[in-house]
Write an enzyme that holds these catalytic residues in place. Structure first.
Site, PDB file in Angstrom:
ATOM      1  N   ALA A  12      -1.814  -0.916   9.005  1.00 44.82           N
ATOM      2  CA  ALA A  12      -1.241   0.410   8.795  1.00 44.82           C
ATOM      3  C   ALA A  12      -0.270   0.781   9.914  1.00 44.82           C
ATOM      4  O   ALA A  12      -0.506   0.483  11.082  1.00 44.82           O
ATOM      5  CB  ALA A  12      -2.351   1.452   8.707  1.00 44.82           C
ATOM      6  N   HIS A  69      21.671  -0.387  15.331  1.00 43.35           N
ATOM      7  CA  HIS A  69      23.018  -0.077  15.825  1.00 43.35           C
ATOM      8  C   HIS A  69      23.230  -0.727  17.181  1.00 43.35           C
ATOM      9  O   HIS A  69      22.297  -0.892  17.959  1.00 43.35           O
ATOM     10  CB  HIS A  69      23.198   1.441  15.976  1.00 43.35           C
ATOM     11  CG  HIS A  69      23.106   2.186  14.693  1.00 43.35           C
ATOM     12  ND1 HIS A  69      24.182   2.371  13.871  1.00 43.35           N
ATOM     13  CD2 HIS A  69      22.063   2.776  14.079  1.00 43.35           C
ATOM     14  CE1 HIS A  69      23.810   3.058  12.806  1.00 43.35           C
ATOM     15  NE2 HIS A  69      22.522   3.315  12.908  1.00 43.35           N
ATOM     16  N   ARG A 117       2.223  -7.993  21.007  1.00 35.04           N
ATOM     17  CA  ARG A 117       2.000  -9.150  21.880  1.00 35.04           C
ATOM     18  C   ARG A 117       0.931 -10.045  21.275  1.00 35.04           C
ATOM     19  O   ARG A 117       0.051  -9.586  20.563  1.00 35.04           O
ATOM     20  CB  ARG A 117       1.555  -8.673  23.263  1.00 35.04           C
ATOM     21  CG  ARG A 117       2.643  -7.941  24.014  1.00 35.04           C
ATOM     22  CD  ARG A 117       2.187  -7.598  25.435  1.00 35.04           C
ATOM     23  NE  ARG A 117       3.287  -7.043  26.173  1.00 35.04           N
ATOM     24  CZ  ARG A 117       3.511  -5.744  26.311  1.00 35.04           C
ATOM     25  NH1 ARG A 117       2.691  -4.885  25.760  1.00 35.04           N
ATOM     26  NH2 ARG A 117       4.537  -5.316  27.010  1.00 35.04           N
ATOM     27  N   ARG A 140       9.159  -6.868  17.299  1.00 33.96           N
ATOM     28  CA  ARG A 140      10.586  -7.048  17.570  1.00 33.96           C
ATOM     29  C   ARG A 140      10.943  -8.496  17.870  1.00 33.96           C
ATOM     30  O   ARG A 140      12.087  -8.796  18.190  1.00 33.96           O
ATOM     31  CB  ARG A 140      11.016  -6.133  18.705  1.00 33.96           C
ATOM     32  CG  ARG A 140      10.299  -6.389  19.984  1.00 33.96           C
ATOM     33  CD  ARG A 140      10.698  -5.418  21.056  1.00 33.96           C
ATOM     34  NE  ARG A 140      10.200  -5.892  22.342  1.00 33.96           N
ATOM     35  CZ  ARG A 140      10.490  -5.342  23.481  1.00 33.96           C
ATOM     36  NH1 ARG A 140      11.275  -4.308  23.530  1.00 33.96           N
ATOM     37  NH2 ARG A 140       9.990  -5.829  24.590  1.00 33.96           N
ATOM     38  N   ASN A 171       0.823  -1.196   0.000  1.00 29.83           N
ATOM     39  CA  ASN A 171       0.000   0.000   0.000  1.00 29.83           C
ATOM     40  C   ASN A 171       0.867   1.261   0.000  1.00 29.83           C
ATOM     41  O   ASN A 171       2.088   1.190  -0.038  1.00 29.83           O
ATOM     42  CB  ASN A 171      -0.941  -0.024   1.207  1.00 29.83           C
ATOM     43  CG  ASN A 171      -2.261   0.664   0.940  1.00 29.83           C
ATOM     44  OD1 ASN A 171      -2.322   1.669   0.250  1.00 29.83           O
ATOM     45  ND2 ASN A 171      -3.322   0.118   1.504  1.00 29.83           N
ATOM     46  N   ALA A 188      -2.704  -2.740  13.269  1.00 30.60           N
ATOM     47  CA  ALA A 188      -2.218  -1.407  12.940  1.00 30.60           C
ATOM     48  C   ALA A 188      -1.476  -0.778  14.116  1.00 30.60           C
ATOM     49  O   ALA A 188      -1.874  -0.923  15.266  1.00 30.60           O
ATOM     50  CB  ALA A 188      -3.386  -0.509  12.531  1.00 30.60           C
TER      51      ALA A 188
END
Length: 182
Positions: free
Chosen positions: A119, A92, A157, A142, A62, A137
Site C-alpha cells: 500500500a 521534470h 533500500r 527510485r 487494488n 508499504a
C-alpha cells in the site's frame, strides 16, 4: 502529451465504484490498455498519459491506484498492486534555477512477474522491479529492484533476499541475488 478525452472517459468509467469487474476490463481495453486474459481491478484506478500500458495475466490492482503511462508501463503476470500504489513515469529536469520544474522527462516502468507492491508505494520512472520482488508499504522506489528481494523505506533500500526454493529450476535466478547488490 496530455491524456486524450477517450482515455480519460473510459479510464474514469473503468475505475468507478459502480462499474462491474467484467466491464472494467472492457473499458480499459477501449482506453487503449493492453490486458492479457484475466485481471482484477478494484475501484478508483486512474490511468493518465498517452503511453503504452500492458498488464499481464492474473494480476491484481487494488483501490485508488494511479498509473502515469507517459513513459510506458509494463506490469507482468501475477503482479499485485496494493491500495494507492502510484507508478509515475514522468518527471521534470531541475537544472534551471528560475524554473526547477523544467522540461518534462519520461522514463518507463517495468514490473516483473509475481512482484508485490504494498500500500502507498510510489515507483518513479526508469525503474524495473524484478520478478518475485516485494516492496513494503509506503516505500519510494527510485532505483531498480532485483528479482526475489524485499525492499522498504524512503528511499527504498534492500532488506533481504526472498526464498526461491519452490520455483522450477528455469525460473530461479542462477546468480546470487545478494552478491548482485554489493
Amino acid at each position: 502529451m496530455p491524456t486524450s478525452r477517450r482515455r480519460e472517459v473510459f479510464g474514469y468509467l473503468a475505475g468507478h465504484v459502480l462499474t462491474p469487474q467484467r466491464l472494467r476490463i472492457r473499458l480499459l481495453r477501449a482506453a487503449g490498455v493492453t490486458v492479457e486474459r484475466h485481471l482484477e481491478v478494484l475501484s478508483g484506478l486512474r490511468v493518465t498519459g498517452e503511453g503504452r500500458l500492458t498488464i499481464g495475466d492474473c494480476s491484481f490492482v487494488n483501490h485508488e491506484c494511479l498509473i502515469d503511462t507517459a513513459g510506458g508501463v509494463t506490469i507482468g503476470r501475477d503482479v499485485a498492486l496494493a491500495n494507492r500504489v502510484s507508478l509515475l513515469t514522468s518527471s521534470h529536469r531541475t537544472d534551471n534555477p528560475r524554473a526547477r520544474a523544467g522540461r518534462r522527462v519520461l522514463a518507463p516502468i517495468v514490473i516483473g512477474d509475481g512482484a508485490w507492491l504494498g500500500a502507498n508505494v510510489t515507483v518513479l520512472g526508469g525503474v524495473t522491479i524484478g520478478a518475485g520482488a516485494v516492496v513494503a508499504a509506503g516505500s519510494l522506489v527510485r532505483a531498480d529492484v532485483p528479482p526475489h528481494t524485499l525492499w522498504a523505506g524512503v528511499p527504498a533500500r534492500f532488506v533481504r533476499a526472498l526464498p526461491v526454493d519452490d520455483l522450477p529450476a528455469a525460473a530461479a535466478q542462477p546468480a546470487d541475488v545478494v552478491g548482485q547488490l554489493a
